[in-house]
Design an enzyme around this catalytic site. Sequence first.
Site, short mmCIF file in Angstrom:
data_model
loop_
_atom_site.label_atom_id
_atom_site.label_comp_id
_atom_site.label_asym_id
_atom_site.label_seq_id
_atom_site.Cartn_x
_atom_site.Cartn_y
_atom_site.Cartn_z
CG MET A 163 15.89 -11.81 35.36
SD MET A 163 15.28 -10.78 36.71
CE MET A 163 15.86 -11.73 38.11
CB CYS A 182 16.00 -9.51 26.27
SG CYS A 182 16.60 -7.97 27.01
N GLY A 212 6.02 -14.72 34.03
CA GLY A 212 5.40 -13.40 34.05
C GLY A 212 4.49 -13.18 35.23
CG ASP A 213 2.87 -9.93 35.98
OD1 ASP A 213 4.01 -9.43 35.92
OD2 ASP A 213 1.88 -9.42 35.43
CD GLN A 239 18.79 -15.62 28.40
OE1 GLN A 239 19.01 -14.42 28.54
NE2 GLN A 239 17.72 -16.21 28.91
#
Length: 345
Positions: free
Chosen positions: A1, A84, A190-191, A54
């Site tokens: 992101m 990542c 995730g998703d 992060q």
Amino acid sequence: MAGVTDRPFRQLCKRMGAGYAVSEMVASNAQLWKSEKTMRRANHAGEVEPISVQIAGADPQMLAVAARHNVANGAQIIDINMGCPAKKVCNVAAGSALLQNEPLVARIVEAVVQAVGIGPDAVPVTLKIRTGWDRDNKNALTIARIAENAGISMLTVHGRTRADLYKGEAEYETIAAVKAAVAIPVVANGDIGTPEKARDVLAATGADAIMIGRAAQGRPWLFREIEHFLLTGECLLPPRIDEIQQVMNEHLEDHYAFYGEFTGVRTARKHIGWYTRGLSGASTFRHRMNTLDTTREQLLAVNEFFDAQKALSDRLVYVDDRADPEAGADEASCDGQNNTDRLAA
């Protein structure tokens, strides 16, 4: 992101119901700390707490120094990126590339925890990983135990390997196994793009929380929809065009103030594209909008587009084209409700 979860977007997501938001990746290389990009990514002025930064890199001592530097500049939580999958990150042995080297993972998490996670002024250190390097080398369980033993406070697991990138469907069995194996909080990622999917993933994994990434692009109200659904079992009405317009105006004004004129107009284009996805004439509008070079022209074009949308019908609502494909026809579906409202328009 990276390039998405800047301070204006994090603030917006928190206002829309996100309980927690993590910064973009900040380089561990001290030589980059004075660059405009890194200084902007480390800008937390006025940000709603907790402030989580992060960090990314492959050298344990550099990451430890980076952690201390960011804590000194306002970070209340340090998150280590080992998830990542981007080539430019993995090519320098950072991000999810680290999952190939378990001894190095141990040295990194130990160094960062020792640097900022111990003592009277300690801050929590969290870790983001994938399920492994590829499907033949899933080692999330081993990494999770390493992290827990080193003092990591929370672990987020994305349900894909590095080799999967973002293709195919995320799997949650590995996340469930990780949750069963460690005592620290585990976050599933995730998703997760609908309230129902959030409910199902929490049930399937036993995770303590869920993390939303790409699904919130142009759809920050997803957080309040999920929160409401998990608390009540009921679907919130989708946002009307006038609310989307208001949210977007506030976001763009904050975005322009943060980036300035030249960078602001260019970095806003992707957000505008996401906000307008699914609306009538959006493709033609985005093509024209991408030729505009000033924030004034861009904001005017956006508002003209949304005013035209409102003129189509006062019942027109936002429609997301990323509905949960797994929701059955006979199952209560917030996305199904959105589509029904769209047809009613």
